[in-house]
Write a protein that holds these residues in place. Structure first.
Motif, PDB file in Angstrom:
ATOM      1  N   LEU A 295       0.830  -1.199   0.000  1.00  0.00           N
ATOM      2  CA  LEU A 295       0.000   0.000   0.000  1.00  0.00           C
ATOM      3  C   LEU A 295       0.867   1.253   0.000  1.00  0.00           C
ATOM      4  N   ALA A 296       1.925   1.239   0.825  1.00  0.00           N
ATOM      5  CA  ALA A 296       2.825   2.397   0.862  1.00  0.00           C
ATOM      6  C   ALA A 296       3.564   2.564  -0.459  1.00  0.00           C
ATOM      7  N   GLN A 297       3.927   1.436  -1.066  1.00  0.00           N
ATOM      8  CA  GLN A 297       4.642   1.496  -2.343  1.00  0.00           C
ATOM      9  C   GLN A 297       3.732   2.050  -3.439  1.00  0.00           C
ATOM     10  N   SER A 298       2.447   1.650  -3.426  1.00  0.00           N
ATOM     11  CA  SER A 298       1.521   2.156  -4.438  1.00  0.00           C
ATOM     12  C   SER A 298       1.275   3.652  -4.265  1.00  0.00           C
ATOM     13  N   CYS A 299       1.423   4.138  -3.027  1.00  0.00           N
ATOM     14  CA  CYS A 299       1.283   5.578  -2.767  1.00  0.00           C
ATOM     15  C   CYS A 299       2.597   6.336  -2.971  1.00  0.00           C
ATOM     16  N   ARG A 300       3.643   5.616  -3.437  1.00  0.00           N
ATOM     17  CA  ARG A 300       4.957   6.194  -3.722  1.00  0.00           C
ATOM     18  C   ARG A 300       5.584   6.834  -2.479  1.00  0.00           C
ATOM     19  N   LEU A 301       5.364   6.221  -1.343  1.00  0.00           N
ATOM     20  CA  LEU A 301       6.007   6.703  -0.121  1.00  0.00           C
ATOM     21  C   LEU A 301       7.457   6.243  -0.090  1.00  0.00           C
ATOM     22  N   PRO A 302       8.340   7.029   0.483  1.00  0.00           N
ATOM     23  CA  PRO A 302       9.721   6.569   0.613  1.00  0.00           C
ATOM     24  C   PRO A 302       9.814   5.349   1.521  1.00  0.00           C
ATOM     25  N   ARG A 303      10.956   4.654   1.414  1.00  0.00           N
ATOM     26  CA  ARG A 303      11.099   3.394   2.137  1.00  0.00           C
ATOM     27  C   ARG A 303      10.978   3.585   3.646  1.00  0.00           C
ATOM     28  N   TRP A 304      11.544   4.680   4.159  1.00  0.00           N
ATOM     29  CA  TRP A 304      11.470   4.869   5.613  1.00  0.00           C
ATOM     30  C   TRP A 304      10.040   5.102   6.062  1.00  0.00           C
ATOM     31  N   SER A 305       9.224   5.764   5.236  1.00  0.00           N
ATOM     32  CA  SER A 305       7.818   5.976   5.588  1.00  0.00           C
ATOM     33  C   SER A 305       7.062   4.652   5.583  1.00  0.00           C
ATOM     34  N   ALA A 306       7.378   3.804   4.598  1.00  0.00           N
ATOM     35  CA  ALA A 306       6.746   2.492   4.554  1.00  0.00           C
ATOM     36  C   ALA A 306       7.105   1.677   5.787  1.00  0.00           C
ATOM     37  N   ALA A 307       8.367   1.801   6.213  1.00  0.00           N
ATOM     38  CA  ALA A 307       8.793   1.083   7.416  1.00  0.00           C
ATOM     39  C   ALA A 307       8.044   1.573   8.649  1.00  0.00           C
ATOM     40  N   VAL A 308       7.881   2.907   8.759  1.00  0.00           N
ATOM     41  CA  VAL A 308       7.148   3.461   9.906  1.00  0.00           C
ATOM     42  C   VAL A 308       5.699   2.982   9.902  1.00  0.00           C
ATOM     43  N   CYS A 309       5.066   2.976   8.733  1.00  0.00           N
ATOM     44  CA  CYS A 309       3.681   2.500   8.628  1.00  0.00           C
ATOM     45  C   CYS A 309       3.584   1.027   9.024  1.00  0.00           C
ATOM     46  N   GLY A 310       4.562   0.238   8.584  1.00  0.00           N
ATOM     47  CA  GLY A 310       4.557  -1.178   8.928  1.00  0.00           C
ATOM     48  C   GLY A 310       4.684  -1.413  10.420  1.00  0.00           C
ATOM     49  N   VAL A 311       5.593  -0.649  11.050  1.00  0.00           N
ATOM     50  CA  VAL A 311       5.768  -0.785  12.502  1.00  0.00           C
ATOM     51  C   VAL A 311       4.504  -0.369  13.240  1.00  0.00           C
ATOM     52  N   ALA A 312       3.862   0.724  12.791  1.00  0.00           N
ATOM     53  CA  ALA A 312       2.637   1.179  13.441  1.00  0.00           C
ATOM     54  C   ALA A 312       1.523   0.146  13.294  1.00  0.00           C
ATOM     55  N   ALA A 313       1.383  -0.421  12.088  1.00  0.00           N
ATOM     56  CA  ALA A 313       0.358  -1.437  11.871  1.00  0.00           C
ATOM     57  C   ALA A 313       0.623  -2.672  12.722  1.00  0.00           C
ATOM     58  N   LEU A 314       1.889  -3.048  12.811  1.00  0.00           N
ATOM     59  CA  LEU A 314       2.237  -4.225  13.609  1.00  0.00           C
ATOM     60  C   LEU A 314       1.965  -3.982  15.090  1.00  0.00           C
ATOM     61  N   ALA A 315       2.266  -2.778  15.563  1.00  0.00           N
ATOM     62  CA  ALA A 315       1.993  -2.449  16.962  1.00  0.00           C
ATOM     63  C   ALA A 315       0.491  -2.492  17.250  1.00  0.00           C
ATOM     64  N   GLY A 316      -0.320  -1.973  16.331  1.00  0.00           N
ATOM     65  CA  GLY A 316      -1.766  -2.039  16.507  1.00  0.00           C
ATOM     66  C   GLY A 316      -2.275  -3.472  16.503  1.00  0.00           C
ATOM     67  N   PHE A 317      -1.702  -4.288  15.637  1.00  0.00           N
ATOM     68  CA  PHE A 317      -2.085  -5.704  15.594  1.00  0.00           C
ATOM     69  C   PHE A 317      -1.786  -6.394  16.915  1.00  0.00           C
ATOM     70  N   VAL A 318      -0.596  -6.141  17.453  1.00  0.00           N
ATOM     71  CA  VAL A 318      -0.205  -6.769  18.722  1.00  0.00           C
ATOM     72  C   VAL A 318      -1.142  -6.335  19.842  1.00  0.00           C
ATOM     73  N   MET A 319      -1.522  -5.064  19.864  1.00  0.00           N
ATOM     74  CA  MET A 319      -2.415  -4.587  20.918  1.00  0.00           C
ATOM     75  C   MET A 319      -3.804  -5.220  20.797  1.00  0.00           C
ATOM     76  N   LEU A 320      -4.296  -5.362  19.557  1.00  0.00           N
ATOM     77  CA  LEU A 320      -5.622  -5.950  19.377  1.00  0.00           C
ATOM     78  C   LEU A 320      -5.633  -7.439  19.694  1.00  0.00           C
ATOM     79  N   VAL A 321      -4.569  -8.132  19.297  1.00  0.00           N
ATOM     80  CA  VAL A 321      -4.509  -9.566  19.545  1.00  0.00           C
ATOM     81  C   VAL A 321      -4.099  -9.855  20.975  1.00  0.00           C
ATOM     82  N   ARG A 322      -3.455  -8.892  21.615  1.00  0.00           N
ATOM     83  CA  ARG A 322      -2.952  -8.917  22.995  1.00  0.00           C
ATOM     84  C   ARG A 322      -1.467  -9.239  23.008  1.00  0.00           C
ATOM     85  N   PRO A 323      -0.727  -8.466  23.811  1.00  0.00           N
ATOM     86  CA  PRO A 323       0.739  -8.615  23.818  1.00  0.00           C
ATOM     87  C   PRO A 323       1.211  -9.796  24.665  1.00  0.00           C
TER      88      PRO A 323
END
Length: 859
Positions: A295-323
C-alpha cells in the motif's frame, strides 16, 4: 582495449545462461554464520540453565562475565602493541558477552519466580488462596476433568498468596487448571481463587500448576484490556450470521481464538497441515506487513515511511490480539520473514533472525523450551535460507506467481516437519497443496478481519460488512481441509522419537537438494543447447565435436567447444548426483513411513481400543499413536500378551497399568516388556509391597512403579486418562476393591472422543462407593469394561447408573468360575447394552467411526 572489450562481451553472451544476474548477487553472498552460531549456542545454554536452577545460572553468568573481561583486557593490550585483533578473539568475546547476559537474565528470573515463601508452598504442594493476573484467555483442555466435565487452562502470574497462616507477595507464573467456571476468564483479569500448588516439569514456562478448587472471582481488569475484550467479543458476535465453518475459523484466523471451532473441523485442519492458520503466528504478521508495504509502495512513499507505517500497523495488531509472549514472538518472526522475502538478502536476514532469537530469549528464557517458538524460528529460517532460492528453482518450470506461492510452504514445511513428527508421529501428506490452495485467500481474510477489528469501535456497520466479507473466504479453507483430510494417507503414520526426526529431516533435505539439482540440471541443459545452436555444432561419425566452419581447431583460436564441454560435464555430474540422491530420498521416506506401520494389522483395519484374548484375565490396549499404546493389565501369561501386542503393531507402551495384584492381571507383564519400550508403571494393591515376581521384573527393567490413587491423570498421544479409584480412604482390605479404575478418553481420527471406563475387578460395594464419591457428576461413558470378568460380585449398579453405549467383558472360554454371570448378562440385555466378549470374539477391536462403535475381531 577494443579487442578485450569484444572478448568480454563474447564471453558474457556465451555464458549468460549460467551466470547469476547482478541483481541477485546479494542473495548469493556468503552467509555470515557467526551470529547464527552464537544464537544457537545461546539457545542451548538457556535451555539447559532453565532446567538447572538459579545457582547454576548465576555461576555460569559469573564465569562468562569473567571470561569476557579477560578477553577484553587481552584485546586492549594487543591493540596498544599494534597487533591485529583477529577474527577468533573478537568472536570469542562476543560469545562470552552474549552467554553471560543470557545466563544472568535466566538466573535472575529464576530467583524472582521462587523468591519468598512461594518456593516452600510449591515444594510441599500447599493449599493456598491466591490473587492472580491472567496472562492468557481461558482455553479448553482436551483432557477432561476427573468427573468428566470440561477443563480450562489459564496462564497466570501469582501476585500475592496466603497459606500456612501467613500472607506474602510473589511473582510466580503458574498454569491454572479449572472447571467450566473458568471459561469466562480473559487476558489481564485480576482474579482471586484458591487451590493446590504442584511443581511443574523443570524448564516449563510456568513454575507450578494450580489445581483450582474455587471459582474465579474477577476483581478488576485494566481499561485497555477491557476495551480489547469488548472488541473481540463484538467481533465474535458479528460472526453468528455466518455458516458454522466460517464462525469456527474466522476468529482463529483473525486473532487466534479457537474456542468457536468444532472438534471435527479442528481434526481436518490438523490432518491437512492448516492448523497454523488458526494461531497468531508470524504468517499473520507477514501478511499485514506485506499489505502495508504494498500500500505504501503504491502511494509512492519513501522506504522509511513504509517502514514506519509497517511498525505502526504491527503495533496495533499486537495490541488488538494482545501482547502475550507468543504474539510478540510472532511479530518479531513475521517482521524478519517479510524482510527476507522483500529484500532477498539472506545474509542480512539471517543476521536479523539471529538477533531476534537472542532478544526474545533475553526477554523470556523459557521460550527456549517451547515447541511454538522452535517451529516459528524454523519456519522463518526456512524462508530466510530457501524462500527466494526455492522460488527461483520452481520458476524453471512454473509461472512466477505459482512458484512464489509454492516456495513459502515448501521452505517452511521442510524445516518444521522434523519437529512436528516429534509432537505427533505422522505426516500431513497433503500439507503443501492444501497450503498452496489456501494461500490466495489467507491474506485477504487476515487483512480484512484486522480492518474490521480496527473499525468496530468507530464504524460498527462497516466493520460488520468486513466481517462478512472476511468470513466467506474461510469456507474455502474449510472445504480444502475437509476434502484433503478424507483422502487416503492424509495423516501418514511416521516413526516416533529421534528416528522419526532424523528420517523427516533426511527426507526434507533430500527433497530440497533434488529440487535444486533438477533446476541446475535444466538450466545447464538449456545453456548447452543454446551454445550448441550459436556455434552450429555438428556430430561427426567418430564422435568428435567440431565447428561446421572448420574441420580442425586452429591453434590459438578459442571456440565455444570448451564452455560447452564444461557445461556438459557439469550436466553429467548433476545428473549423477541426482540419480544417486533420488534412491536415498525414496528409501528414507519409505523407512519413515513403513517403520511406523503396524506389522499385522493393515492401515484399513483401524482400532482405538483392543481387548486382547488372554484367557481368563484382563489385557486392555488403548491406542495412543500409530505404534504406541497404554496397556491396562497383562493377563496371566507373557506369551499371550506379547503375541497380541505384536499383532497390534505396538512397539512402545507409554504407561503400563496393573490394576491390582492378582495373577490374571499381572502374570503376563514380561510379555509387555518383550522387545518394547515401557515408559512407566502404575499399580494398585491393598498391600504395602508388591509380589516378589513383579518387584523383581520391574527392578530388572530399571522402572520404579507408582501407586495409582484418585486424582492422578495424564495424557499420552491420542489418549488422556484419570484415576477415579481407589481413594486414599478406600485403600486396603480386599485386593479386588483396591483395583485402579481408569476413565480414559481417546481422540479418534474423525476428531470425536471415545470414552471408556476400565474397572479392574472392583466389587459391587466398592463400585457403589466410587459412584457416590463422584456426587452428581456421573461421567458419560461410551464403553464399560465390566468388572471382574462379569462375575456376580461386580454387581449391576455401575451398569444401571452409567448406561454405557456398549460393554466389554474380558473372560476365558469355558472357565470354571461361571463368568460372565447370568445376572450381569441379564442387566445388560435389560438396558439394551450390547456386550462384546473375548471368549466369543477372541481379541476384540473397537473403533469409533462416524459416531458409531465399530467392533471387529483380530484376524
Amino acid at each position: 582495449m577494443l579487442t578485450r572489450a569484444l572478448a568480454t562481451l563474447r564471453a558474457a553472451v556465451l555464458n549468460r545462461d549460467r551466470e547469476v544476474p547482478s541483481a541477485r548477487e546479494p542473495d548469493r553472498a556468503r552467509l555470515d554464520l557467526r551470529l547464527a552460531g552464537a544464537a544457537l549456542l545461546g539457545w542451548l545454554v538457556v535451555l539447559g540453565l532453565a532446567r538447572a536452577g538459579t545457582g547454576v545460572s548465576l555461576s555460569a553468568a559469573k564465569f562468562c562475565c569473567g571470561a569476557a573481561l579477560v578477553l577484553a583486557g587481552w584485546l586492549v593490550l594487543r591493540r596498544r602493541r599494534g597487533k591485529q585483533l583477529g577474527l577468533f578473539a573478537g568472536t570469542a568475546l562476543l560469545l562470552a558477552c552474549l552467554l553471560g547476559l543470557l545466563s544472568l537474565v535466566t538466573g535472575v528470573r529464576l530467583a524472582e519466580r521462587l523468591s519468598g515463601p512461594i518456593a516452600q508452598a510449591i515444594e510441599t504442594e500447599a493449599y493456598v488462596s491466591v490473587e492472580l493476573q491472567a496472562l492468557s484467555d481461558a482455553a479448553r483442555s482436551r483432557t477432561p476433568s476427573r468427573f468428566g466435565g470440561e477443563r480450562y487452562l489459564v496462564s497466570a502470574r501469582i501476585v500475592s498468596a496466603a497459606g500456612g497462616g501467613r500472607q506474602f507477595e510473589a511473582a510466580t507464573p503458574v498454569l491454572v487448571l479449572g472447571d467450566a467456571a473458568w471459561k469466562s476468564v480473559r487476558y489481564a483479569d485480576r482474579i482471586r481463587t484458591a487451590g493446590t500448588l504442584t511443581a511443574s516439569e523443570p524448564g516449563s514456562a510456568e513454575q507450578a500448576l494450580l489445581n483450582a478448587s474455587a471459582a474465579p472471582a474477577v476483581t478488576g481488569t485494566p481499561a485497555s484490556a477491557e476495551a480489547i475484550n469488548r472488541i473481540r467479543s463484538g467481533f465474535i458476535t458479528m460472526t453468528r450470521p455466518l455458516p458454522e465453518d466460517a464462525r469456527g475459523l474466522l476468529p482463529g484466523m483473525a486473532f487466534g481464538d479457537r474456542e468457536q471451532q468444532s472438534d471435527e473441523l479442528a481434526d481436518a485442519m490438523r490432518r491437512t497441515g492448516l492448523t497454523h492458520l488458526l494461531a497468531v503466528s508470524g504468517a499473520n504478521c507477514s501478511y499485514l506487513l506485506g499489505f502495508v508495504y504494498l500500500l505504501a509502495q503504491s502511494c509512492r512513499l519513501p522506504r522509511w515511511s513504509a517502514a514506519v507505517c509497517g511498525v505502526a500497523a504491527l503495533a496495533g495488531f499486537v495490541m488488538l490480539v494482545r501482547p502475550e509472549p507468543s504474539v510478540l514472538r510472532a511479530a518479531v518472526m513475521g517482521a524478519v520473514g517479510v524482510a527476507a522475502l522483500l529484500t532477498g538478502r539472506r545474509r542480512a536476514s539471517l543476521t536479523f533472525l539471529s538477533v531476534a532469537v537472542l532478544l526474545l530469549l533475553a526477554a523470556d528464557p523459557w521460550l527456549a523450551g517451547e515447541y511454538s517458538f522452535v517451529l516459528s524460528v524454523l519456519a522463518t529460517l526456512g524462508l530466510v535460507l530457501f524462500g527466494s532460492r526455492c522460488s527461483e528453482w520452481l520458476q524453471r518450470w512454473l509461472p512466477k506467481p505459482l512458484a512464489v506461492a509454492m516456495a513459502v510452504p515448501i521452505a517452511a514445511q521442510v524445516f518444521c516437519t522434523p519437529v512436528l513428527v516429534l509432537l505427533r508421529p505422522e505426516l500431513a501428506l497433503y500439507s503443501i497443496p492444501a497450503n498452496i490452495l489456501a494461500a490466495p485467500v489467507v491474506p485477504i481474510i487476515t487483512v480484512t478481519a484486522m480492518a474490521a477489528l480496527g473499525l468496530l469501535p468507530l464504524l460498527p456497520l462497516v466493520a460488520g460488512s468486513l466481517v462478512f466479507a472476511a468470513g466467506l473466504p474461510t469456507l474455502w479453507v474449510a472445504w480444502i481441509a475437509r476434502t484433503f483430510s478424507e483422502l487416503p494417507f492424509a495423516a501418514m503414520p511416521w516413526l516416533q522419537g529421534g528416528a522419526g526426526f532424523l528420517a523427516a529431516a533426511a527426507a526434507g533435505g533430500g527433497a530440497l537438494l533434488a529440487l535444486g539439482l533438477a533446476s541446475k540440471w535444466k538450466t545447464q541443459g538449456e545453456g548447452l543447447s543454446a551454445v550448441a545452436g550459436r556455434a552450429r555444432f555438428v556430430l561427426r561419425p567418430r564422435g568428435d565435436v567440431r565447428s561446421a566452419n572448420s574441420s580442425a581447431r586452429r591453434p590459438g583460436r578459442r571456440t565455444a567447444q570448451g564452455p560447452a564441454l564444461r557445461a556438459g560435464r557439469r550436466n553429467d555430474a548433476a545428473r549423477l548426483v541426482a540419480w544417486t540422491l533420488a534412491p536415498a530420498l525414496v528409501v528414507g521416506s519409505l523407512a519413515g513411513w513403513l517403520g511406523a506401520r503396524p506389522s499385522a494389522i493393515s492401515s484399513a483395519d483401524r482400532w482405538d481400543v483392543a481387548a486382547c484374548d488372554v484367557g481368563q484375565g484382563d489385557g486392555i490396549v488403548v491406542r495412543t499413536g500409530p505404534s504406541s499404546a497404554m496397556v491396562i493389565d497383562a493377563g496371566p501369561e507373557p506369551g499371550l500378551m506379547d503375541a497380541c501386542l505384536d499383532a497390534l503393531g505396538i512397539e512402545r507402551v507409554g504407561t503400563l497399568v496393573l490394576t491390582h495384584m492378582h495373577l490374571d492381571h499381572y502374570g503376563g507383564m514380561a510379555g509387555v516388556f518383550d522387545g518394547r519400550e515401557v515408559g512407566s508403571v502404575l499399580f494398585g494393591s491393598a498391600k504395602p509391597d508388591l509380589p516378589k515376581e513383579v518387584d523383581t521384573e520391574l527392578r530388572r527393567r530399571g522402572i520404579t512403579p507408582e501407586r495409582g490413587t484418585a486424582g492422578r491423570h495424564g495424557t499420552e498421544g491420542y489418549a488422556s486418562w484419570n484415576v477415579l479409584w481407589p481413594t486414599k480412604a478406600g485403600k486396603g482390605g480386599n485386593e479386588n476393591d483396591s483395583s485402579i479404575v481408569l476413565l480414559v478418553e481417546v481422540r479418534t481420527e474423525g476428531g470425536a472422543a471415545l470414552r471408556l471406563l476400565l474397572t479392574g475387578d472392583l466389587e459391587s460395594e466398592a463400585g457403589g462407593a466410587m459412584l457416590r464419591g463422584l456426587g452428581g457428576q456421573t461421567p458419560v461413558v461410551d464403553l464399560l469394561k465390566v468388572s471382574h470378568h462379569g462375575a456376580r460380585n461386580g454387581g449391576t449398579e455401575m451398569i444401571e447408573r452409567l448406561q454405557p453405549r456398549a460393554a466389554l467383558i474380558s473372560v476365558g472360554r469355558d472357565n470354571d468360575y461361571g463368568h460372565p454371570a447370568p445376572e450381569i448378562l441379564s442387566a445388560l440385555s435389560r438396558h439394551q447394552i450390547p456386550a462384546f466378549r473375548t471368549d466369543e470374539i477372541g481379541t476384540v477391536l473397537l473403533e469409533l467411526r462416524a459416531g458409531s462403535l465399530v467392533v471387529t475381531g483380530l484376524p
